[in-house]
Design a protein around this motif. Structure first.
Motif, PDB file in Angstrom:
ATOM      1  N   TYR A   1       0.006  29.502  13.624  1.00  0.00           N
ATOM      2  CA  TYR A   1       1.142  28.916  13.458  1.00  0.00           C
ATOM      3  C   TYR A   1       2.508  29.711  12.852  1.00  0.00           C
ATOM      4  O   TYR A   1       3.451  29.643  13.157  1.00  0.00           O
TER       5      TYR A   1
ATOM      6  N   ASN B   1      -0.935  14.492  22.594  1.00  0.00           N
ATOM      7  CA  ASN B   1      -1.198  15.289  21.489  1.00  0.00           C
ATOM      8  C   ASN B   1      -1.744  14.747  20.295  1.00  0.00           C
ATOM      9  O   ASN B   1      -1.842  15.013  19.094  1.00  0.00           O
TER      10      ASN B   1
ATOM     11  N   ALA C   1       1.200  18.825  15.404  1.00  0.00           N
ATOM     12  CA  ALA C   1       2.687  18.724  16.255  1.00  0.00           C
ATOM     13  C   ALA C   1       3.341  17.372  16.195  1.00  0.00           C
ATOM     14  O   ALA C   1       2.572  16.517  15.481  1.00  0.00           O
TER      15      ALA C   1
ATOM     16  N   ARG D   1       5.199  17.962  21.753  1.00  0.00           N
ATOM     17  CA  ARG D   1       4.430  19.337  21.803  1.00  0.00           C
ATOM     18  C   ARG D   1       5.076  20.205  20.741  1.00  0.00           C
ATOM     19  O   ARG D   1       4.566  21.375  20.953  1.00  0.00           O
TER      20      ARG D   1
ATOM     21  N   GLN E   1       4.952  22.456  17.736  1.00  0.00           N
ATOM     22  CA  GLN E   1       4.127  22.472  16.784  1.00  0.00           C
ATOM     23  C   GLN E   1       4.712  22.541  15.213  1.00  0.00           C
ATOM     24  O   GLN E   1       5.926  23.072  15.076  1.00  0.00           O
ATOM     25  N   THR E   2       3.937  21.764  14.361  1.00  0.00           N
ATOM     26  CA  THR E   2       4.417  21.924  12.971  1.00  0.00           C
ATOM     27  C   THR E   2       3.260  21.890  12.062  1.00  0.00           C
ATOM     28  O   THR E   2       2.306  22.246  12.537  1.00  0.00           O
TER      29      THR E   2
END
Length: 802
Positions: free
Chosen positions: A528, A623, A628, A661, A663-664
């Protein structure tokens, strides 16, 4: 002379702790064999409640993993019970026909849950709460059933009830006594605890004795002797435990309430010892971890033929922390003849403290709301400290800050005082370990000294001692990414930038990872962080992503998968519904559930069917498995609702499509409500939007999960474009500054609302964040669509699935 054969019956905390002590004293004299009735390595049973509450996992509470036994040349037989001991021939026999000789034998069979002889207790849905199997059964039941009853208002019962609440069940706590935890608390503290837990959602049925558990094949409820009843489709028995002594009884070993032992944990049979909850010492049987570890140390020295102190018994203490409620008690808890008490009751802050004194000596204590002084008080009880000069209490003492109080205690504590009562670790031992080994984090202190490794109640004090020893200006511990490295998130990201590292394995090699392969925590974290630093150049490394993200579905308890197709704003149409229905029929999906995020969840999909299920659905993934941006929940809004002031559906779909979607660091949930009635639950989302006359209120840092937290008002804007801009800036700042797996609720609390406002309200900062967000979003594709359209990736996924 060959090694002695040492056999341990019982793979629990007390017995294995004794083995650890023996290995520390003398690693060469024994061939060690351990029998465990459960199919697991040694784990921390007292943290099962944390697993049930969702705060940790089974893997995280494992004390010694499989490799530990191999590294120490221990023969471990799991899922196997010793059924007979021949004390004359010195042999043990297992239920699988195994025969093992011993020179020294330790019995550590622990205790078994007491199941009251209530008619109907044999029905499906009635369980104890004692081991991993019980925990898994409760987790599974909560997926289908929604009403639980916990019989027992003691420590274990309350922690079980909190866990079931977290799983979405409504819970009745049934207790035969008129107030909770009567063995550990006085009535004042008990009533305060009851009030705090009622505010969390627990319902208490006190002074109730269960007459019958009614139902049929499965439990349906409880009937009490006073004629009242309550419904329940899960009943948890948490009324206590009994020493597990059947093996000892059948082997002519002296048993009273438990296996009778002397001050060196010896039984009446030569070379046979007992330790832990199955042992009775001077008429007392202990069920808490600290006394069991004290016994283990004495027994280890005895078996190794070392001179040392005998076991004199223990003063027990209890610490409970249920969803932020701190409770501590030790020694005497109720005034008796010859005792006096010192009490402080701070109703404003919900704090109650009572110290019991006999002849100017502390003999007991009860703390509620603030248990930070518990360890120190327990030490004073052990030392029979004289407090004749401490009777005057100042009202202003309660105004002292927690930080200065913790730092003060760390500085003023004598080195001989015990900090971790569970493991008997003193302040001096912690300070010595820090200075000798260059320790800089609480995790390192825990690994080196075992302080805070059991119940965790002393962790704040350990942290204060660490900070005081290192003379840190900050009272916060340094958080490393995981145990594979001593580097924090900020340090890792700085090193990646300075050294221009571009791959996960490269980061591990260059930065000196302790484990060449890393672990399940650091691999996805590094993947990430590299994506954040290089949003254009970096491509996700599939092998570093969690299993669910690699499978594009959530693994379920039975090995099948859960598939959630995306429905923007919770809106669908006839064509999508037909495709979903066709998939359900074609692949015999056993359950279709409407989720809390306004989606359909197809539960029970077989692993090998996943590629074809997604292909037939021809819908984007919701998701539900990813770290995310997930769903954006909406109400029907001004289009249909007579109370709606704004078009919540349109804005919700715009938010979802803009950030889908993305990303986090952890999952991100959003919601848009068209008016302050908040039907979409915007107030407990990571980013919540509430329509008001003339604009929108924006809330951040909410959490509707395990640690319920209301969102904080960030600002009010007038247009949908401003909502999208502020959302983008907020998410990007969170992406760039949060630790991996840190929810926005914790991140917001750590950084502070004012700081976040200062960053986001600065126009130049906000525009830069939005620009970087646009760059990140431009690189986001539908990963499942890529699998379907790329023959090589599709074939690879099919191979993985099979």
């Amino acid at each position: 002379m060959g090694k002695k054969q040492l056999v341990l019956v019982g793979n629990g905390m007390a017995g294995v702790r004794c083995i650890e002590e023996i290995l520390r004293i003398d690693r060469e004299s024994f061939e060690i064999t351990i029998f465990g009735s459960e199919p697991h390595p040694n784990y921390n049973r007292i943290l099962l409640s944390k697993v049930l509450q969702g705060d940790t996992s089974i893997e995280d509470i494992t004390i010694n993993d499989w490799d530990w036994y191999k590294e120490n040349h221990i023969q471990l037989f799991t899922g196997e019970k010793v059924i007979r001991i021949d004390t004359e021939q010195q042999m043990v026999y297992s239920d699988l026909g195994r025969e093992v000789p011993y020179d020294e034998l330790i019995i550590a069979t622990g205790s078994i849950p007491f199941m009251p002889p209530v008619p109907g207790a044999d029905q499906k849905g009635v369980t104890a709460f004692r081991d991993i199997h019980d925990c898994e059964m409760m987790l599974e039941a909560a997926k289908t059933y929604k009403k639980a009853a916990v019989i027992g208002g003691g420590l274990l019962g309350l922690e079980a009830a909190r866990g079931l609440l977290n799983l979405g069940m409504s819970v009745d706590v049934v207790h035969i006594h008129p107030y909770l935890m009567e063995r550990q608390l006085d009535q004042t503290a008990s009533k305060l605890l009851q009030k705090a837990l009622e505010e969390q959602g627990m319902n208490f049925l006190l002074a109730k004795e269960t007459e019958r558990i009614f139902g049929g094949e499965r439990v349906k409820g409880l009937r009490f002797k006073d004629g009242t009843r309550t419904e329940a489709d899960l009943v948890v028995m948490a009324v206590g435990v009994r020493p597990n002594v059947s093996l000892a009884k059948s082997s002519s070993i002296e048993v009273n309430r438990a296996i009778v032992v002397n001050d060196y944990l010896q039984t009446n049979i030569p070379h046979v010892y007992a330790v832990g909850e199955c042992a009775e010492h001077r008429g007392a049987v202990y069920g808490l971890v600290a006394p069991l570890y004290e016994q283990a140390k004495v027994l280890a020295r005895k078996i190794c033929n070392m001179d040392g102190d005998s076991y004199e018994g223990s003063i027990v203490s209890t610490q409970l922390k249920v969803s932020g409620v701190d409770v501590f008690s030790a020694g005497e808890i109720v005034e008796q003849d010859g005792m006096r008490s010192l009490k402080v009751y701070d109703e404003i802050n919900g704090i109650y403290k009572k110290i019991l004194v006999k002849e100017d000596t502390i003999v007991g204590a009860v703390l509620f709301g603030d248990s930070s002084e518990g360890t120190e008080l327990l030490g004073m009880i052990h030392q029979q400290a004289n407090i004749s000069r401490l009777r005057k209490v100042s009202v202003l003492q309660s105004w002292e800050s927690a930080e200065s109080s913790g730092e003060s205690r760390a500085a003023s504590m004598p080195h001989h005082q015990i900090v971790c009562t569970c493991n008997g670790v003193s302040k001096g031992a912690i300070v010595e370990a820090i200075e000798k080994n260059g320790l800089s984090t609480v995790e390192q202190v825990k690994s080196c000294t075992k302080a805070s490794s059991s119940c965790g109640g002393c962790k704040p004090l350990v942290n204060a001692i660490l900070d005081h020893t290192l003379r840190c200006e900050s009272a916060e511990e340094k958080e490393t990414i995981c145990g594979c490295t001593s580097l924090s998130r900020d340090e890792v990201m700085q090193e990646i930038k300075e050294k221009q590292l571009t791959h996960v394995r490269e980061v591990m090699n260059v930065l000196g990872w302790k484990s060449e392969e890393g672990c399940s925590v650091c691999r996805p974290a590094l993947n990430y962080y590299l994506g954040v630093i290089y949003p254009v150049e970096y491509t996700d490394e599939e092998e570093c992503k969690p299993l669910n993200e690699r499978m594009y579905a959530n693994l379920q308890v039975d090995g099948t998968y859960s598939v959630v197709p995306r429905m923007y704003g919770g809106i669908t149409n006839a064509q999508e519904l037909r495709r979903i229905a066709d998939v359900v029929e074609k692949y015999q999906v056993p359950m279709v559930k409407l989720t809390g995020g306004q989606r359909m969840d197809l539960l029970g999909v077989k692993k090998e069917d996943l590629p074809r299920v997604w292909e037939d659905l021809d819908m984007p993934s919701g998701n539900s498995y990813a770290k995310a941006v997930r769903t954006v929940k909406t109400c029907v809004g001004a289009l249909y609702c007579r109370f709606g002031t704004q078009d919540s559906i349109r804005l919700g779909i715009a938010l979802e499509k803009k950030f889908e979607r993305l990303q986090t660091p952890h999952k991100v949930k959003m919601a848009v409500s068209a008016c302050p009635r908040n039907c979409a639950e915007s107030g407990i989302k990571d980013f919540g939007v509430v329509g008001v006359d003339g604009g929108w209120e924006l809330y951040i840092g909410g959490n509707g999960g395990t640690h319920l937290q209301a969102g904080q008002l960030l600002c009010t804007v007038t247009t949908e474009e401003e909502v999208l801009e502020m959302a983008g800036a907020f998410l990007q700042y969170y992406r760039e500054t949060a630790n991996y797996l840190e929810r926005t609720s914790k991140w917001t609390k750590r950084l502070g609302l004012e700081h976040i406002r200062e960053v986001l309200f600065d126009q130049e900062n906000r525009e830069e964040l939005v620009d970087r967000m646009k760059l990140a979003v431009s690189r986001v594709n539908d990963p499942w669509k890529e699998v379907l359209t790329n023959k090589d990736r599709k074939q690879k996924f099919i191979e993985i699935s099979q």
